[in-house]
Design a protein around this motif. Structure first.
Motif, PDB file in Angstrom:
ATOM      1  N   PRO A  89      38.868  41.675  40.772  1.00 56.81           N
ATOM      2  CA  PRO A  89      39.435  42.970  40.378  1.00 56.81           C
ATOM      3  C   PRO A  89      39.563  43.037  38.862  1.00 56.81           C
ATOM      4  CG  PRO A  89      41.154  41.550  41.239  1.00 56.81           C
ATOM      5  CD  PRO A  89      39.845  40.837  41.451  1.00 56.81           C
ATOM      6  N   PRO A  90      39.518  44.238  38.298  1.00 56.12           N
ATOM      7  CA  PRO A  90      39.666  44.355  36.838  1.00 56.12           C
ATOM      8  C   PRO A  90      41.095  44.007  36.421  1.00 56.12           C
ATOM      9  CG  PRO A  90      39.567  46.521  37.831  1.00 56.12           C
ATOM     10  CD  PRO A  90      39.293  45.527  38.929  1.00 56.12           C
ATOM     11  N   VAL A  91      41.216  43.185  35.381  1.00 55.97           N
ATOM     12  CA  VAL A  91      42.528  42.752  34.891  1.00 55.97           C
ATOM     13  C   VAL A  91      42.598  43.045  33.404  1.00 55.97           C
ATOM     14  CG1 VAL A  91      44.042  40.763  34.578  1.00 55.97           C
ATOM     15  CG2 VAL A  91      42.631  40.928  36.613  1.00 55.97           C
ATOM     16  N   GLU A  92      43.701  43.684  32.979  1.00 54.45           N
ATOM     17  CA  GLU A  92      43.887  43.953  31.560  1.00 54.45           C
ATOM     18  C   GLU A  92      44.415  42.697  30.870  1.00 54.45           C
ATOM     19  OE1 GLU A  92      46.175  47.348  30.535  1.00 54.45           O
ATOM     20  OE2 GLU A  92      45.330  48.552  32.155  1.00 54.45           O
TER      21      GLU A  92
END
Length: 105
Positions: A89-92
């Motif tokens: 998943p995209p993680v900041e």
């Protein structure tokens, strides 16, 4: 005024101090140290044997014929396909505070 960290003077010290001398006889007078030579000599013999085995590739008898014939007619086995990894998943990226201190005024 006196310093409170200094211990009070001692008046219980004797006027005469006796010294004790201990004489240790040398090894030649005691008749020892014969076993040390035996031990060192035995260790030296063991080290020489280990050096011969290590530096002569395993011993003094070696094979003189080194012809090797490999005949492989079988096909190589096929490996199963590796499982696919799931998408991450995209993680900041984490936000960091300013390292400089705040002004004092």
């Amino acid at each position: 005024m006196t310093d409170p960290n200094v211990p009070p003077p001692r008046d219980d010290r004797p006027d005469v101090v006796h010294h004790t001398t201990i004489n240790n006889p040398s090894t030649t007078e005691r008749g020892g140290s014969g076993w040390i030579g035996f031990l060192v000599g035995g260790l030296l013999v063991v080290l020489i044997i280990i050096a011969i085995v290590v530096f002569s590739n395993g011993g003094l008898n070696r094979a003189t014929d080194t012809n090797v014939d490999l005949d492989v007619d079988l096909p190589a086995p096929e490996l199963p396909e590796a499982p696919k990894m799931p998408e991450l998943p995209p993680v900041e990226p984490p936000s960091l505070p300013d390292p400089s201190p705040a002004p004092a005024n």
